[in-house]
Design an enzyme around this catalytic site. Structure first.
Site, PDB file in Angstrom:
ATOM      1  N   GLY A 219       0.819  -1.205   0.000  1.00 55.00           N
ATOM      2  CA  GLY A 219       0.000   0.000   0.000  1.00 55.00           C
ATOM      3  C   GLY A 219       0.855   1.258   0.000  1.00 55.00           C
ATOM      4  O   GLY A 219       1.796   1.384  -0.792  1.00 55.00           O
ATOM      5  N   ASP A 249      -2.328  -3.340 -10.457  1.00 53.60           N
ATOM      6  CA  ASP A 249      -2.122  -3.868 -11.812  1.00 53.60           C
ATOM      7  C   ASP A 249      -1.068  -3.047 -12.556  1.00 53.60           C
ATOM      8  O   ASP A 249      -0.283  -3.586 -13.344  1.00 53.60           O
ATOM      9  CB  ASP A 249      -3.437  -3.863 -12.582  1.00 53.60           C
ATOM     10  CG  ASP A 249      -4.513  -4.688 -11.898  1.00 53.60           C
ATOM     11  OD1 ASP A 249      -4.154  -5.649 -11.181  1.00 53.60           O
ATOM     12  OD2 ASP A 249      -5.700  -4.367 -12.045  1.00 53.60           O
TER      13      ASP A 249
END
Length: 305
Positions: A219, A249
């Site tokens: 994150g 992605d």
């Protein structure tokens, strides 16, 4: 050519509302529809970076036709999706404009019949013949064997094609044992795989289970990579605010693009973190802000872990 596999493709639908409240009616200020699923998102980023990329997986029903129509004409991207009888799923993202939060609703995907799975395996082996790298991404639709990714990893390795695996749960556990070149779990997926919540310990354990290199997505704390060449951390230069949909992605695209280029690991991680942060900054989920990406490339710190 870089090959991306999305067994559970989707039509991604994003709604923007002023403020999302339970048990209330909402006026939608904007609707965006686009082809999705993790590997499709990866392919779109790779194509935008100038790579030739081929997308395979499954597409069916009206949703599948919409996906294929919208992939047509994307520069650098080739559609090699396998048709199925069932309807491709939709995913719904609701963006709260006041808070910036996104609520995600994911349908399960179509039932894949044994003959359809066999047709995909034939297509996959054929496409590997022209591939410089392959990414296996996302969830498995109903009917696909839980060990599917392990099988696809072994097939790629037999063909001499480097392979990146980005999935979770039991498909990840089995896939790691087939010895992919890279896996890219997030913190929760890594903890589920190894039982450890310490990122460095868990990443090292995941390597012992079979992956050649493990890149953990943490994150706002960036990426932690444990590889045969060393261990590194790469973090964004500042906390990014925006829509995180597709950021993981984009990071996969950055890592994957470094495989055929044989980039040093610090350069791969810089590219992955810069792409991920630039995706969060983009107003459209799954796109990346090119100007932000180019600026971030020079500002992402990579340190030994």
């Amino acid at each position: 050519m870089i090959l991306t596999v999305t067994l559970n493709t989707a039509l991604d639908i994003t709604y923007r509302v002023r403020s999302l409240r339970p048990h209330a009616s909402h006026r939608v200020s904007e609707v965006i529809e686009r082809p999705g699923g993790k590997g499709v998102n990866v392919a779109r980023v790779l194509a935008a970076l100038g790579h030739e990329v081929t997308v395979t997986g499954f597409a069916g029903g009206g949703t599948g036709r919409t996906i294929r129509d919208r992939l047509t004409g994307t520069p650098g991207l080739t559609d090699a999706l396998v048709p199925v009888a069932g309807a491709t799923r939709r995913t719904i993202a609701v963006v709260d404009e006041l808070s910036g939060d996104t609520t995600q609703l994911n349908e399960p995907g179509p039932q894949i019949e044994p003959a359809e799975w066999g047709a995909f395996l034939d297509r996959y082996e054929e496409l590997l013949g022209g591939a410089s790298a392959v990414a296996l991404c996302g969830s498995l639709p109903p009917g696909v064997p839980v060990g599917a990714y392990a099988n696809l990893v072994r097939t790629a390795r037999s063909a001499g094609v480097p392979v990146l695996l980005d999935t979770s749960g039991e498909p990840l556990r089995r896939g790691v044992a087939a010895r992919p070149d890279i896996i890219k779990p997030n913190a929760d997926e890594l903890a589920e795989l190894t039982g450890s919540h310490d990122p460095l310990r868990a990443t090292q354990d995941a390597r012992r289970r079979g992956a050649r290199a493990v890149v953990a997505s943490l994150g706002p704390d960036g990426l932690l990579a444990v590889t045969p060449e060393g261990r590194w951390r790469a973090v964004p230069p500042a906390l990014e605010f925006g829509n995180p949909t597709g950021a993981g992605d984009a990071a996969v695209a950055g890592l994957l693009s470094g495989l055929p280029d044989q980039l040093p690991w610090p350069d791969r991680l810089t590219r992955a973190v810069a792409l991920s942060a630039a995706t969060v900054r983009s107003p459209t989920a799954g796109d990346f802000d090119r100007a932000a990406y180019e600026k971030l490339l020079a500002r992402v710190p990579v340190t030994a872990a």
